[in-house]
Design a protein around this motif. Structure first.
Motif, mmCIF file in Angstrom:
data_model
loop_
_atom_site.group_PDB
_atom_site.id
_atom_site.type_symbol
_atom_site.label_atom_id
_atom_site.label_comp_id
_atom_site.label_asym_id
_atom_site.label_seq_id
_atom_site.Cartn_x
_atom_site.Cartn_y
_atom_site.Cartn_z
ATOM 1 N N ARG C 88 17.052 -23.825 8.325
ATOM 2 C CA ARG C 88 18.449 -23.428 8.213
ATOM 3 C C ARG C 88 18.851 -23.278 6.761
ATOM 4 O O ARG C 88 19.582 -22.372 6.385
ATOM 5 N N ARG C 91 17.704 -19.947 5.527
ATOM 6 C CA ARG C 91 18.168 -18.730 6.177
ATOM 7 C C ARG C 91 19.174 -18.007 5.317
ATOM 8 O O ARG C 91 19.953 -18.590 4.617
ATOM 9 N N TRP C 92 19.124 -16.671 5.456
ATOM 10 C CA TRP C 92 20.055 -15.800 4.772
ATOM 11 C C TRP C 92 19.824 -15.745 3.270
ATOM 12 O O TRP C 92 19.972 -14.695 2.672
ATOM 13 N N LEU C 97 19.241 -10.766 8.316
ATOM 14 C CA LEU C 97 19.056 -9.894 9.464
ATOM 15 C C LEU C 97 20.216 -8.923 9.583
ATOM 16 O O LEU C 97 21.373 -9.296 9.434
ATOM 17 N N LEU C 106 29.739 -9.540 15.608
ATOM 18 C CA LEU C 106 30.786 -10.112 14.766
ATOM 19 C C LEU C 106 31.721 -10.943 15.622
ATOM 20 O O LEU C 106 32.092 -10.551 16.727
ATOM 21 N N MET C 110 37.447 -13.932 14.149
ATOM 22 C CA MET C 110 37.435 -14.180 12.707
ATOM 23 C C MET C 110 37.644 -12.876 11.958
ATOM 24 O O MET C 110 37.103 -11.836 12.347
ATOM 25 N N GLN C 115 34.032 -13.963 7.821
ATOM 26 C CA GLN C 115 32.661 -14.032 8.318
ATOM 27 C C GLN C 115 31.639 -13.879 7.204
ATOM 28 O O GLN C 115 30.531 -14.381 7.317
ATOM 29 N N ILE C 116 32.012 -13.174 6.157
ATOM 30 C CA ILE C 116 31.093 -13.083 5.024
ATOM 31 C C ILE C 116 31.255 -14.319 4.151
ATOM 32 O O ILE C 116 30.279 -14.886 3.657
ATOM 33 N N ASP C 118 32.001 -17.319 5.022
ATOM 34 C CA ASP C 118 31.432 -18.569 5.544
ATOM 35 C C ASP C 118 29.942 -18.692 5.252
ATOM 36 O O ASP C 118 29.450 -19.778 4.949
ATOM 37 N N VAL C 119 29.217 -17.588 5.264
ATOM 38 C CA VAL C 119 27.797 -17.722 4.969
ATOM 39 C C VAL C 119 27.589 -17.981 3.477
ATOM 40 O O VAL C 119 26.703 -18.744 3.086
ATOM 41 N N THR C 122 28.553 -21.676 2.976
ATOM 42 C CA THR C 122 27.633 -22.629 3.586
ATOM 43 C C THR C 122 26.425 -22.847 2.686
ATOM 44 O O THR C 122 25.946 -23.958 2.528
ATOM 45 N N HIS C 123 25.925 -21.756 2.103
ATOM 46 C CA HIS C 123 24.695 -21.892 1.320
ATOM 47 C C HIS C 123 24.924 -22.139 -0.159
ATOM 48 O O HIS C 123 24.041 -22.644 -0.838
ATOM 49 N N CYS C 166 27.845 -5.481 8.812
ATOM 50 C CA CYS C 166 26.643 -6.285 9.003
ATOM 51 C C CYS C 166 25.671 -6.092 7.855
ATOM 52 O O CYS C 166 25.003 -7.039 7.421
ATOM 53 N N MET C 169 27.017 -7.970 4.913
ATOM 54 C CA MET C 169 26.835 -9.395 5.122
ATOM 55 C C MET C 169 25.395 -9.794 4.832
ATOM 56 O O MET C 169 25.124 -10.842 4.271
#
Lengths: 304, 342, 333
Positions: C88, C91-92, C97, C106, C110, C115-116, C118-119, C122-123, C166, C169
């Protein structure tokens, strides 16, 4: 995401995945419970003297066999579930009362689902004004708590019998099947296979019964069980308030009489406890059926 | 695309309020019409009840015609109907027969806060606990222990709350004597904003709330379990895990946040039933809410009170449904700009 | 060839699906390397295993599927045995992907920017608000999206816009590899071209490597550097784009190339002969032999290994054998 499955674990998963969906454990257990309940009610009268359900037919306030009541009297084998303060034998009361409770629910839900099917299909298929009227009516009636209207009804009209009660209840039971069927019909109406049926000249009733109804079956069963549960809950609710059929024994009425006679304080737990236990069993059976049907129609739930 | 970004459209609000008003009027009408379907003359019935303690009544004719005059029973039906509706708007339900001459609205006003309090607490608790339980039941990452414990706790689902109330009462009040048997607050606590009173209220309210929550949370749990299982397979959830987002975050923001939408719709459909159940719980716990009032009124054949309570309960339910309906577009962005619900 | 950095290395990946009648070998021994700044096209019919292979690389296989064996190295790191948590974290950032159906990928509740964001958060941890916004708007411009969609919800966007969201993202964390799963399949030709150009631009500007899955050979040819052809779970040819179009080595590749319509030539429509086999019961030896017009005895006996027949082209076919001087030639079997 999930770690790779290897070997024996995969096999176990396989076994769960490929059995027939209708052989769902929960569904079968639930059906078994309900069936037993029915048998108890229907056949019980052949094994036990149901005359003992009349007032004054038995000694008063006896506890079930093997227990003692507050006055120090012991239960007797002749009245294995005890008696209550009007001299009725509990076992006889249960044997006569249990099916009555179930029947009220069944009458209400059968009528309710029948109306629901007719109205739901009409609303979904015909659309327009008919749909608008049906939709608004059902939305309005869903908001109204059935209990209140039925309370008003019974306090003004008076005594009603089992069948009448079932019919009355059904006036509040058709709304959710109607909504459900209507929304399903609206969705399915646009599906490819329905359009194909139309194009190939099938009549409306053909489409309804041969194309749509089979696909609706899981939803219909689920809805039926749901409203059966609601109908019985409402009926019991009325009975516990002292309304509902008064001349025939029902489980709810027994509880009402128990509370009204302060059975809790007198520690006559069997008087309200046994009908409660019977009712609880029935509801648990209905719940299992509901859960099972859920899993049949939503395969994703099966591995949970 | 230059649509207005305002969350709720006017037509949506108008639609919902229209349905609300229609519901209230139809309910009021039902309550008015049903008794008149019986052949009982309201005046005679009233006289009969008042006289039940006395035995013999003098001047019954005079009393009857006075009663008819006073309650407008001589007027044509339609006029009676409109007077009735007009009275309802100001919450005039007449006077109680059993507690003559206390106005019904006064009796109800005393009971209403208790019922309302119980209702709000138990509905919110069942909804939150139930949906959380259902979500964890369906989530792949939940430890196995919970997946067994939660269904075990749900064994009482769909049992009417009166039965669970009886059981809890027997267990905790008569046998263990941990919690009080009846009433909404202790006799030695004075109403007001003091700790003793508040504690007493909580003490007395615990069993009624518990009876309702134990049997209702299962419904929400089951629904959420199914919805979440479906949502879990959606493409946007898969992408969320591929994105490497934290699992718990995915559960709340991607799964529950989407699965809760039908549950909110279901809430507005269920409020009617939950309120009915609560009324019954109140009656067996002798909780000073409208349930007890109703139970006593049925025993006393106090018809104006029964009518009044029925109307107020239906009104409360309709208002709750309206609030939930109006709240829905705030959580579902797809509904906001469309102005209506499919 | 040479010492260019290899960002993704797949060695003998096998992903099987359990079924009542035995395992379905959806991905059976796939190996390839992806270099930095390269676009690899992965083509094959439906059921060829391309999606399974990439799901395997993403370690996103769910029961009844499982990764049976193989090795996956991302940016030099062996992630095969990684736990969920370790994976995890990578990832990204390393591997992203572009999903197949942007329509449904999507979160409906949100906003696009959330949505962009949050990733990213998170990282990379909490970001300063205006910097984050600028970064997201920059991503939008890279894929040709207008900045007004920043606060919109997915249902307010068209299909092509959702697809580009996508894409934006996917490059948000500047990954080494992006897998584009049928990124153009659901779009009209105009959008296809735009998306293809966008991907090329991203490769040039950011040096991101792509694995593009698809079945439109014609479109592939304009975008990718190398093509890998899969058939029924096996990689049967992998070659530079020029080689595979001018001289396809495997009979199946030949079939695919011939089926691409040409603007200059009039070609007869030739349906393939032979039968496709039941995935649960694959033929012995070469997986393609039931459909191959050149199949011989050896094809039923052993599975052909993937061999490099010349620089920039490898094929798994018994027709290609070494002659005396160590060069591969094609002969009959």
């Amino acid at each position: 995401m999930t770690p790779p499955l290897l070997g024996p674990k995969a096999k176990k998963y396989l076994l769960l995945k490929f059995d027939s969906p209708w052989l769902n454990r929960k569904l079968l257990v639930g059906l078994a419970i309900l069936f037993t309940f029915l048998l108890f009610g229907l056949l019980g009268r052949f094994f036990w003297n149901t005359d003992l359900v009349f007032i004054g037919s038995s000694p008063l306030n006896l506890p079930p066999a093997g227990f003692e009541n507050l006055r120090g009297q012991a239960g007797v084998g002749a009245h294995p579930l005890g008696t209550e303060s009007a001299g009725r034998d509990m076992l006889a009361l249960m044997i006569v009362g249990a099916p009555n409770t179930l029947f009220v629910g069944i009458i209400a839900s059968v009528i309710g689902i029948a109306i629901g099917i007719v109205l739901g299909f009409s609303a979904g298929f015909i659309g327009g004004r008919v749909d608008a009227v049906i939709r608004v009516t059902s939305d309005v009636m869903i908001t109204i708590p059935p209990l209140m209207v039925l309370v008003v009804f019974q306090t003004s009209i008076g005594e009603i019998g089992i069948v009448m009660m079932g019919v009355l209840l059904s006036t509040f039971m058709w709304q959710s099947p109607t909504r459900l069927i209507r929304s399903q019909v609206l969705t399915m109406r646009e599906e490819g296979y329905v359009r194909m049926a139309r194009l190939s000249g099938a009549t409306t009733s053909d489409i309804m019964f041969k194309e749509l109804l089979p696909n609706l079956m899981p939803y219909l069963f689920g809805s039926f069980i749901a409203i059966l549960t609601t109908a019985i809950v409402t009926a019991v609710g009325l009975e516990v308030l002292g309304l509902g059929p008064q001349r025939v024994p029902t489980l709810g009425r027994a509880i009402y009489e128990a509370i009204a006679s302060a059975a809790l304080l007198k520690n006559m737990w069997w008087w309200w406890g046994i009908p409660t236990a019977l009712l609880a069993t029935m509801f648990i059976g209905l719940l299992m059926i509901n859960l099972g049907l859920d899993e049949v129609s939503n395969p994703r739930l099966r591995k949970l | 695309m230059s649509k207005s970004r305002f969350p709720i459209s006017f037509s949506f609000v108008a639609n919902r309020i229209g349905t609300f008003l229609l519901t209230v009027v139809i309910a009021a009408t039902l309550i008015w019409v049903i008794p008149r379907m019986s052949s009982v003359d309201p005046a005679e019935a009233m006289l009969g009840r008042m006289a039940s303690g006395a035995g013999f009544v003098e001047n019954s004719d005079q009393i009857l015609s006075d009663l008819r005059e006073r309650y407008g029973l001589n007027e044509p039906m339609l006029q009676q109907y409109f007077s009735y509706l007009r009275n309802l708007v100001v919450f005039d339900f007449g006077v109680s027969v059993a507690s003559f001459p206390t106005p019904v609205s006064q009796l109800i006003a005393g009971a209403l806060p208790w019922t309302l309090g119980l209702m709000i607490v138990s509905i919110i608790l069942s909804f939150v606990i139930g949906n959380a339980a259902g979500a964890y039941l369906a989530w792949e990452e939940t430890p196995r222990l919970w997946k067994v414990a939660i269904p075990a706790a749900m064994i009482f689902t769909s049992i009417p709350p009166i039965l669970s109330g009886l059981l809890l009462m027997w267990l905790f009040s008569t046998q263990l004597q941990w919690l009080p048997l009846s009433g909404s607050y202790g006799l030695n606590a004075t109403p007001g904003l003091n700790w003793e009173f508040i504690f007493s209220v909580i003490e007395h309210g615990t069993l009624p709330v518990l009876s309702i929550v134990i049997v209702s949370f299962g419904f929400w749990a089951l629904g959420m379990r199914g919805l979440l299982a479906t949502v879990q397979g959606q493409d946007y959830v898969r992408l969320a895990s591929t994105k490497g987002l934290k699992p718990r975050y995915i559960l709340y923001r991607y799964m529950v946040r989407n699965a809760i939408l039908p549950q909110v719709t279901a809430l507005s459909l269920k409020i009617g039933l939950m309120v009915s159940g609560q009324i019954l719980v109140e009656s067996i716990f002798s909780y000073n809410g409208m349930g007890k009032l109703l139970y006593d009124a049925i025993l006393d054949q106090d018809f104006p009170v029964i009518q009044g309570i029925s109307f107020v309960v239906i009104l409360m339910t309709a208002i709750s449904v309206l609030i939930v309906d109006l709240l829905y577009p705030l959580i579902d962005p797809r509904i906001r700009l469309e102005g209506g619900r499919s | 060839m040479g010492n260019e950095q290899i960002v993704l290395s797949v060695k003998d990946l096998r992903v099987y699906y359990a079924s009542r009648d035995g395992d379905v070998k959806a991905c059976d021994g796939v190996s390839f390397d992806l270099r930095r700044g390269e676009i690899l096209g992965l083509v094959g019919e439906s059921g060829s295993g391309k999606s399974t292979a990439t799901s395997g690389i993403l370690k996103a296989i769910t029961p009844p599927g499982r990764i049976v064996s193989g090795q996956i190295l991302i940016d030099g790191e062996d992630v095969t045995e990684f736990s969920d948590d370790d994976m995890r974290a990578r990832r990204w950032r390393k591997l992203a992907l572009i999903p197949q159906s942007a329509m449904n990928s999507l979160n409906p509740t949100m906003t696009i920017h959330a949505q962009i964001a949050d990733v990213i958060e998170t990282h990379e941890g909490r970001q300063e608000a205006s910097a984050l916004k600028a970064r997201i708007l920059d991503l939008f411009s890279r894929v040709g999206l207008p900045s007004r969609i920043y606060t919109m919800y997915p249902h307010e966007l068209s299909g092509g816009m959702k697809q580009r969201v996508c894409i934006a993202m996917s490059i948000a964390l500047n990954p080494a590899v992006v897998i584009a799963d049928e990124a153009t399949s659901a779009l009209d030709v105009v959008m296809q071209r735009i998306v293809a150009q966008t991907i090329l631009k991203i490769k040039e500007d950011l040096g991101v490597s792509f694995v593009m899955i698809g079945h439109d050979m014609g479109l592939m040819a304009q975008v990718v550097d190398r093509i890998a052809v899969m058939y029924s779970g096996q990689l049967i040819e992998i070659a530079d784009v020029r080689h595979i179009f001018q001289q396809p080595a495997h009979p199946y590749s030949q079939m695919l190339i011939e089926s691409v319509p040409s603007l200059t030539e009039r070609k007869p429509l030739r349906p393939s002969s032979g039968i496709t086999h039941d995935p649960r019961n694959p033929p012995s030896g070469c997986i393609f032999r039931l459909r191959c017009p050149h199949a011989g005895e050896i094809c039923a006996q052993s599975r052909p290994p993937l061999v490099e027949i010349r620089s920039g082209q490898s094929v798994a076919c018994h027709l290609w054998q070494k002659n005396g001087s160590e060069a591969y030639v094609r002969s009959a079997v």
